[in-house]
Write a protein that holds these residues in place. Structure first.
Motif, PDB file in Angstrom:
ATOM      1  N   MET A  90       0.841  -1.192   0.000  1.00  0.00           N
ATOM      2  CA  MET A  90       0.000   0.000   0.000  1.00  0.00           C
ATOM      3  C   MET A  90       0.880   1.248   0.000  1.00  0.00           C
ATOM      4  O   MET A  90       1.720   1.434   0.862  1.00  0.00           O
ATOM      5  N   THR A  91       0.679   2.078  -0.957  1.00  0.00           N
ATOM      6  CA  THR A  91       1.464   3.310  -1.068  1.00  0.00           C
ATOM      7  C   THR A  91       0.513   4.500  -1.002  1.00  0.00           C
ATOM      8  O   THR A  91      -0.697   4.326  -0.868  1.00  0.00           O
ATOM      9  N   ALA A  92       1.061   5.675  -1.107  1.00  0.00           N
ATOM     10  CA  ALA A  92       0.218   6.874  -1.105  1.00  0.00           C
ATOM     11  C   ALA A  92      -0.775   6.838  -2.259  1.00  0.00           C
ATOM     12  O   ALA A  92      -1.821   7.482  -2.226  1.00  0.00           O
ATOM     13  N   ALA A  93      -0.465   6.043  -3.275  1.00  0.00           N
ATOM     14  CA  ALA A  93      -1.342   5.981  -4.444  1.00  0.00           C
ATOM     15  C   ALA A  93      -2.485   4.977  -4.275  1.00  0.00           C
ATOM     16  O   ALA A  93      -3.411   4.963  -5.077  1.00  0.00           O
ATOM     17  N   THR A  94      -2.435   4.128  -3.231  1.00  0.00           N
ATOM     18  CA  THR A  94      -3.514   3.156  -3.024  1.00  0.00           C
ATOM     19  C   THR A  94      -4.818   3.904  -2.743  1.00  0.00           C
ATOM     20  O   THR A  94      -4.856   4.752  -1.867  1.00  0.00           O
ATOM     21  N   PRO A  95      -5.878   3.606  -3.470  1.00  0.00           N
ATOM     22  CA  PRO A  95      -7.120   4.339  -3.207  1.00  0.00           C
ATOM     23  C   PRO A  95      -7.857   3.755  -1.991  1.00  0.00           C
ATOM     24  O   PRO A  95      -7.718   2.574  -1.685  1.00  0.00           O
ATOM     25  N   ASN A  96      -8.600   4.565  -1.315  1.00  0.00           N
ATOM     26  CA  ASN A  96      -9.458   4.138  -0.207  1.00  0.00           C
ATOM     27  C   ASN A  96     -10.889   4.488  -0.591  1.00  0.00           C
ATOM     28  O   ASN A  96     -11.299   5.639  -0.529  1.00  0.00           O
ATOM     29  N   ARG A  97     -11.623   3.449  -1.002  1.00  0.00           N
ATOM     30  CA  ARG A  97     -13.019   3.708  -1.374  1.00  0.00           C
ATOM     31  C   ARG A  97     -13.844   3.958  -0.115  1.00  0.00           C
ATOM     32  O   ARG A  97     -13.645   3.278   0.908  1.00  0.00           O
ATOM     33  N   GLN A  98     -14.786   4.868  -0.183  1.00  0.00           N
ATOM     34  CA  GLN A  98     -15.601   5.222   0.979  1.00  0.00           C
ATOM     35  C   GLN A  98     -17.030   5.547   0.559  1.00  0.00           C
ATOM     36  O   GLN A  98     -17.242   6.115  -0.509  1.00  0.00           O
ATOM     37  N   PHE A  99     -17.965   5.230   1.454  1.00  0.00           N
ATOM     38  CA  PHE A  99     -19.308   5.811   1.358  1.00  0.00           C
ATOM     39  C   PHE A  99     -19.459   6.809   2.494  1.00  0.00           C
ATOM     40  O   PHE A  99     -19.311   6.442   3.672  1.00  0.00           O
ATOM     41  N   ARG A 100     -19.705   8.055   2.105  1.00  0.00           N
ATOM     42  CA  ARG A 100     -19.925   9.097   3.110  1.00  0.00           C
ATOM     43  C   ARG A 100     -21.395   9.495   3.096  1.00  0.00           C
ATOM     44  O   ARG A 100     -22.025   9.516   2.030  1.00  0.00           O
ATOM     45  N   LEU A 101     -21.926   9.830   4.255  1.00  0.00           N
ATOM     46  CA  LEU A 101     -23.330  10.237   4.343  1.00  0.00           C
ATOM     47  C   LEU A 101     -23.474  11.625   3.729  1.00  0.00           C
ATOM     48  O   LEU A 101     -22.852  12.587   4.180  1.00  0.00           O
ATOM     49  N   ALA A 102     -24.300  11.707   2.675  1.00  0.00           N
ATOM     50  CA  ALA A 102     -24.444  12.977   1.954  1.00  0.00           C
ATOM     51  C   ALA A 102     -25.588  13.809   2.518  1.00  0.00           C
ATOM     52  O   ALA A 102     -25.561  15.028   2.491  1.00  0.00           O
ATOM     53  N   ARG A 103     -26.613  13.139   3.027  1.00  0.00           N
ATOM     54  CA  ARG A 103     -27.789  13.864   3.546  1.00  0.00           C
ATOM     55  C   ARG A 103     -28.560  12.881   4.430  1.00  0.00           C
ATOM     56  O   ARG A 103     -28.309  11.670   4.400  1.00  0.00           O
ATOM     57  N   ARG A 104     -29.484  13.388   5.193  1.00  0.00           N
ATOM     58  CA  ARG A 104     -30.297  12.527   6.071  1.00  0.00           C
ATOM     59  C   ARG A 104     -31.433  11.913   5.245  1.00  0.00           C
ATOM     60  O   ARG A 104     -32.245  12.647   4.682  1.00  0.00           O
ATOM     61  N   PRO A 105     -31.484  10.592   5.169  1.00  0.00           N
ATOM     62  CA  PRO A 105     -32.508   9.963   4.329  1.00  0.00           C
ATOM     63  C   PRO A 105     -33.923  10.264   4.836  1.00  0.00           C
ATOM     64  O   PRO A 105     -34.148  10.389   6.037  1.00  0.00           O
ATOM     65  N   GLN A 106     -34.833  10.408   3.903  1.00  0.00           N
ATOM     66  CA  GLN A 106     -36.265  10.433   4.225  1.00  0.00           C
ATOM     67  C   GLN A 106     -36.787   9.056   3.866  1.00  0.00           C
ATOM     68  O   GLN A 106     -36.749   8.654   2.719  1.00  0.00           O
ATOM     69  N   GLY A 107     -37.272   8.317   4.853  1.00  0.00           N
ATOM     70  CA  GLY A 107     -37.679   6.945   4.574  1.00  0.00           C
ATOM     71  C   GLY A 107     -36.451   6.071   4.383  1.00  0.00           C
ATOM     72  O   GLY A 107     -35.417   6.281   5.021  1.00  0.00           O
ATOM     73  N   ALA A 108     -36.550   5.106   3.469  1.00  0.00           N
ATOM     74  CA  ALA A 108     -35.446   4.177   3.249  1.00  0.00           C
ATOM     75  C   ALA A 108     -34.217   4.921   2.722  1.00  0.00           C
ATOM     76  O   ALA A 108     -34.334   5.870   1.950  1.00  0.00           O
TER      77      ALA A 108
ATOM     78  N   PHE B 132     -20.201   8.437  -2.917  1.00  0.00           N
ATOM     79  CA  PHE B 132     -19.224   7.361  -3.081  1.00  0.00           C
ATOM     80  C   PHE B 132     -17.909   7.983  -3.523  1.00  0.00           C
ATOM     81  O   PHE B 132     -17.846   8.664  -4.557  1.00  0.00           O
ATOM     82  N   ILE B 133     -16.866   7.766  -2.752  1.00  0.00           N
ATOM     83  CA  ILE B 133     -15.542   8.296  -3.056  1.00  0.00           C
ATOM     84  C   ILE B 133     -14.724   7.126  -3.600  1.00  0.00           C
ATOM     85  O   ILE B 133     -14.431   6.182  -2.857  1.00  0.00           O
ATOM     86  N   ALA B 134     -14.396   7.188  -4.869  1.00  0.00           N
ATOM     87  CA  ALA B 134     -13.710   6.045  -5.501  1.00  0.00           C
ATOM     88  C   ALA B 134     -12.221   6.017  -5.163  1.00  0.00           C
ATOM     89  O   ALA B 134     -11.593   4.962  -5.173  1.00  0.00           O
ATOM     90  N   ASP B 135     -11.661   7.165  -4.876  1.00  0.00           N
ATOM     91  CA  ASP B 135     -10.201   7.226  -4.718  1.00  0.00           C
ATOM     92  C   ASP B 135      -9.802   8.116  -3.532  1.00  0.00           C
ATOM     93  O   ASP B 135      -8.928   8.966  -3.644  1.00  0.00           O
ATOM     94  N   GLY B 136     -10.495   7.914  -2.403  1.00  0.00           N
ATOM     95  CA  GLY B 136     -10.144   8.670  -1.203  1.00  0.00           C
ATOM     96  C   GLY B 136      -8.751   8.306  -0.726  1.00  0.00           C
ATOM     97  O   GLY B 136      -8.187   7.278  -1.112  1.00  0.00           O
ATOM     98  N   PRO B 137      -8.158   9.146   0.123  1.00  0.00           N
ATOM     99  CA  PRO B 137      -6.821   8.868   0.629  1.00  0.00           C
ATOM    100  C   PRO B 137      -6.855   7.809   1.738  1.00  0.00           C
ATOM    101  O   PRO B 137      -7.828   7.709   2.491  1.00  0.00           O
TER     102      PRO B 137
ATOM    103  N   ASP C  19     -12.316   1.054   2.638  1.00  0.00           N
ATOM    104  CA  ASP C  19     -11.284   0.022   2.517  1.00  0.00           C
ATOM    105  C   ASP C  19     -10.277   0.051   3.656  1.00  0.00           C
ATOM    106  O   ASP C  19      -9.757  -0.991   4.059  1.00  0.00           O
ATOM    107  N   PHE C  20      -9.967   1.233   4.135  1.00  0.00           N
ATOM    108  CA  PHE C  20      -8.941   1.368   5.180  1.00  0.00           C
ATOM    109  C   PHE C  20      -9.460   2.248   6.314  1.00  0.00           C
ATOM    110  O   PHE C  20     -10.082   3.283   6.055  1.00  0.00           O
ATOM    111  N   ALA C  21      -9.170   1.846   7.530  1.00  0.00           N
ATOM    112  CA  ALA C  21      -9.557   2.644   8.696  1.00  0.00           C
ATOM    113  C   ALA C  21      -8.346   2.787   9.606  1.00  0.00           C
ATOM    114  O   ALA C  21      -7.623   1.815   9.849  1.00  0.00           O
TER     115      ALA C  21
END
Lengths: 346, 346
Positions: free
Chosen positions: B1-19, B27-32, B104-106
């Protein structure tokens, strides 16, 4: 008393739909005095207790005690005097408390005496009114509900609805004696004033003052949340208190007077906020006072002590005349009574 | 794993209404890859746990833990491997369980390690899937809910809803091991068959079979009433079980998946039959598993023993690919999962 002495009775004529009215009963103006059997006792009624639970006893179906049968004398607790005894445990003139029913005379057989349907009481410990209130079922309900089910302890914030009613007044005073912060909920300024000024509650919320009164009152008077809620009323008030629970709170479900007159005998709506139990790891538990019958003496002794030393007060709302039973009972459900409702018979 | 390894993430964008849907997340495809601090540990995610509680974490407002903030990585428990360590308690390659989040990484700092956000696990005691199921939060919830809150004991009739789900499967199997009569409630014949034939429940009620299925099933399979009800679903099923309680019954409120997607985060209706608590002197109590964190080791040891000797089975429903997180989560609320739902990441 001779064979000609009349025994007035209210008998259940039919199962009420909604509130019970005079038409749901047969009034017998000249019923016979019941027969005194060997081993039994005959009691003349002096004061009868009118309680919210009576409405439930009129409904068909499974509950914690069997319903009153159609044609039977309406069940009620009361205080009376022994007028004739064939049992060595009772003498003529003894004051007794028992399930006398809505009638002038009640007879108890040996088996009923054995199971405690009628007991001698000591009028030095309390007046007949107090024996139906602090020293009677309401007091026993308050005592075991608050301490055994609610597990109230010093420092807790205790909220009680129906605060000026029979159970509520003792719950609140007992909570104060035990070192709790005590907040009543009652209808109207007169009841609220009495609860605070006479009974010494820390605060009382007048739920009739506005639709937001309970929510706002709890925010003000229970800022760190409610540790124990003693619920006599159910409905919207229960839901509002649920939203203000402290962690590990205990809700004592003693009654739901706002719901008892529903025709189908089930509440029209349940407590929407019940998931507050999850968030707060809280508990909601039902109680039936009869389960504690073996321990009434300890509760009576303690409460009689508080009456004696003035730390506990007792207020009864007396309606005069057995013949006024149906209308008197109706006061309970409209909130028209102020204090423990009793019917003076003789 | 190098600085170039991507870290995929799902971040909460807004508060869901219903489901919750894909649109509620970024969705962050190439987070640090997060920075490894002195005293900390860096973990690569292998398997993530998808749980009903996650929906609640997306709502604003007071609950048992703070909500996930807008813009934050969606909270989730998971199993991973240590890829770098600057903490003496962890070595590269160690298997760990922790609040990894949907990524992917925590990285965990020293303080987070101290408070137990990440712990080493022993893969000899269970597979990664079992560590998210019987030996993870669902198993801990089942264990302490059934035994500490529900007070289940030999001879009790125990009913559990969501019986094929993560918590339900362990509740039922543990109840059987403890000598209880065990009745599951689940959706569809496949789940019901599995619960009875594979897990050894005494019976399972398919709530989807008819509107009367639960009522009739309880009449048949819990003829003397329900002593313990472990509730994962709320709604109509809770109401139906309330009507069938045995005296002194205990209801464990663990969740209410039928209600979690309501926009205002409160149930649309409360349990109408709650006065059954009064009639039966019964109790309804909420639980949050985190309260028992100090005692997880004892529960894990006992449950790992049952996995080892074959008395306890564990079923996981594996969805492949971190990128499928939103749709996978949706399966929980439609009842589409069969067994503990997990997301395979690496």
């Amino acid at each position: 008393m001779t064979a000609a002495t009349p025994n007035r009775q209210f008998r259940l004529a039919r199962r009420p739909q909604g509130a019970a009215t005079r038409e749901d009963f047969d009034f017998i103006a000249d019923g016979p005095v019941p027969t005194l059997e060997e081993g039994g006792v005959l009691v003349r009624t002096e004061l009868l207790s009118l309680d919210p639970a009576m409405r439930g006893w009129m409904n068909e179906g499974r509950s914690y005690i069997p319903p009153v049968g159609i044609g039977e004398v309406m069940r009620a607790g009361g205080i009376g005097r022994v007028v004739a005894s064939r049992n060595p445990g009772f003498a003529e003139g003894d004051a007794v408390s028992g399930l006398l029913g809505i009638q002038d005379f009640a007879a108890f057989g040996h088996a009923q005496i054995q199971r405690g349907d009628v007991r001698r009481i000591d009028l030095a410990a309390g007046t007949p009114g107090q024996w139906l209130n602090v020293l009677g079922m309401p007091g026993m309900t308050a005592y075991f509900g608050l301490l055994d089910v609610g597990l109230a302890k010093a420092g807790d914030t205790v909220v009680v609805s129906g605060a000026a009613g029979a159970v509520g007044q003792t719950v609140g005073q007992l909570a104060k004696i035990k070192g709790c912060r005590t907040v009543g909920i009652a209808g109207g300024p007169a009841k609220c004033d009495w609860v605070v000024k006479e009974l010494g509650f820390d605060a009382c919320i007048d739920y009739k003052a506005s639709p937001q009164a309970v929510r706002e009152g709890l925010k003000q008077h229970a800022p760190r949340g409610v540790d124990v809620y003693f619920d006599n009323v159910g409905g919207d008030i229960l839901d509002t208190v649920l939203a203000k629970l402290a962690p590990k709170a205990r809700i004592v479900i003693c009654g739901a007077i706002s719901q008892y007159n529903n025709a189908n005998s089930a509440p029209t709506a349940g407590p929407r906020n019940y998931l507050s139990l999850l968030v707060n790891r809280a508990r909601m538990e039902g109680m039936v006072v009869f389960d504690y019958a073996d321990r009434y003496p300890e509760a009576i002794a303690e409460l009689a002590g508080y009456l004696k030393d003035g730390r506990m007060k007792s207020r009864e709302d007396v309606v005069d005349g057995l013949e006024n039973f149906p209308e008197a009972l109706g006061k309970l459900f409209s909130g028209g009574n102020f204090g423990k409702l009793v019917l003076k018979v003789a």
